[in-house]
Design a protein around this motif. Structure first.
Motif, short mmCIF file in Angstrom:
data_model
loop_
_atom_site.label_atom_id
_atom_site.label_comp_id
_atom_site.label_asym_id
_atom_site.label_seq_id
_atom_site.Cartn_x
_atom_site.Cartn_y
_atom_site.Cartn_z
N VAL A 149 -21.09 56.99 -21.79
CA VAL A 149 -20.05 56.01 -22.12
C VAL A 149 -20.70 54.64 -22.27
O VAL A 149 -21.52 54.23 -21.47
CB VAL A 149 -18.99 55.98 -20.99
CG1 VAL A 149 -17.99 54.87 -21.22
CG2 VAL A 149 -18.30 57.32 -20.89
N ASN A 150 -20.31 53.94 -23.32
CA ASN A 150 -20.79 52.58 -23.55
C ASN A 150 -19.70 51.63 -23.06
O ASN A 150 -18.67 51.44 -23.71
CB ASN A 150 -21.10 52.36 -25.03
CG ASN A 150 -21.70 51.01 -25.29
OD1 ASN A 150 -21.42 50.03 -24.60
ND2 ASN A 150 -22.55 50.93 -26.30
N LEU A 151 -19.93 51.02 -21.92
CA LEU A 151 -18.93 50.16 -21.29
C LEU A 151 -18.56 48.97 -22.17
O LEU A 151 -17.39 48.58 -22.23
CB LEU A 151 -19.43 49.69 -19.92
CG LEU A 151 -18.45 48.94 -19.06
CD1 LEU A 151 -17.18 49.77 -18.82
CD2 LEU A 151 -19.06 48.55 -17.74
N VAL A 152 -19.51 48.43 -22.88
CA VAL A 152 -19.23 47.27 -23.75
C VAL A 152 -18.22 47.66 -24.83
O VAL A 152 -17.26 46.93 -25.08
CB VAL A 152 -20.54 46.74 -24.38
CG1 VAL A 152 -20.24 45.68 -25.43
CG2 VAL A 152 -21.45 46.19 -23.30
N ASN A 153 -18.42 48.83 -25.45
CA ASN A 153 -17.49 49.27 -26.50
C ASN A 153 -16.10 49.50 -25.93
O ASN A 153 -15.09 49.19 -26.57
CB ASN A 153 -17.99 50.54 -27.16
CG ASN A 153 -19.20 50.29 -28.03
OD1 ASN A 153 -19.48 49.16 -28.41
ND2 ASN A 153 -19.93 51.34 -28.33
N ILE A 154 -16.01 50.05 -24.74
CA ILE A 154 -14.70 50.29 -24.12
C ILE A 154 -13.98 48.96 -23.86
O ILE A 154 -12.80 48.82 -24.13
CB ILE A 154 -14.87 51.10 -22.82
CG1 ILE A 154 -15.34 52.51 -23.17
CG2 ILE A 154 -13.57 51.14 -22.03
CD1 ILE A 154 -15.71 53.34 -21.96
N ILE A 155 -14.72 47.98 -23.36
CA ILE A 155 -14.11 46.66 -23.08
C ILE A 155 -13.68 46.00 -24.38
O ILE A 155 -12.59 45.43 -24.47
CB ILE A 155 -15.10 45.77 -22.29
CG1 ILE A 155 -15.31 46.35 -20.88
CG2 ILE A 155 -14.60 44.34 -22.21
CD1 ILE A 155 -16.42 45.71 -20.09
N GLU A 156 -14.51 46.09 -25.42
CA GLU A 156 -14.14 45.51 -26.72
C GLU A 156 -12.86 46.13 -27.26
O GLU A 156 -11.98 45.43 -27.75
CB GLU A 156 -15.27 45.70 -27.73
CG GLU A 156 -16.44 44.78 -27.51
CD GLU A 156 -17.59 45.04 -28.49
OE1 GLU A 156 -17.61 46.12 -29.12
OE2 GLU A 156 -18.45 44.16 -28.60
N LYS A 157 -12.75 47.44 -27.17
CA LYS A 157 -11.55 48.12 -27.65
C LYS A 157 -10.33 47.72 -26.82
O LYS A 157 -9.24 47.53 -27.36
CB LYS A 157 -11.73 49.64 -27.59
CG LYS A 157 -12.67 50.17 -28.65
CD LYS A 157 -12.84 51.66 -28.49
CE LYS A 157 -13.90 52.19 -29.45
NZ LYS A 157 -14.17 53.62 -29.23
N ARG A 158 -10.52 47.58 -25.52
CA ARG A 158 -9.40 47.25 -24.63
C ARG A 158 -8.80 45.89 -24.97
O ARG A 158 -7.60 45.69 -24.91
CB ARG A 158 -9.89 47.28 -23.18
CG ARG A 158 -8.92 46.76 -22.15
CD ARG A 158 -7.68 47.64 -22.07
NE ARG A 158 -6.77 47.20 -21.06
CZ ARG A 158 -5.77 46.34 -21.25
NH1 ARG A 158 -5.56 45.84 -22.45
NH2 ARG A 158 -4.98 45.99 -20.27
#
Length: 80
Positions: A48-57
């Motif tokens: 999981v790429n945490l940065v991508n998850i935060i960006e999407k959120r």
């Protein structure tokens, strides 16, 4: 190909496997192979790429930049 033997399988588990195999039109052996293949292939997902998850959120908020946080010098280590 390797053979695997599993001893002492709970009767309830065996019955559930047999029902699932019948429902899917497979033998018990083929059903177990399919379950193992599915479970093991799920574990091969990329991390999981945490940065991508935060960006999407927070994408619905639009683009914005956070200012740089000024940092203070490090405090000296305490003496014991």
């Amino acid at each position: 190909m390797t053979n695997i033997t599993i001893f002492n399988v709970d009767d309830n588990i065996k019955n559930l496997l047999q029902q699932r195999a019948s429902k899917n039109g497979r033998s018990l052996e083929e059903e177990v192979k399919e379950i193992l293949r599915l479970v093991l292939s799920e574990n091969q997902k990329p991390p999981v790429n945490l940065v991508n998850i935060i960006e999407k959120r927070f994408a619905h908020l639009g683009n914005f930049e956070l200012g740089e946080i000024t940092r203070e010098p490090m405090r000296p280590a305490p003496n014991e």
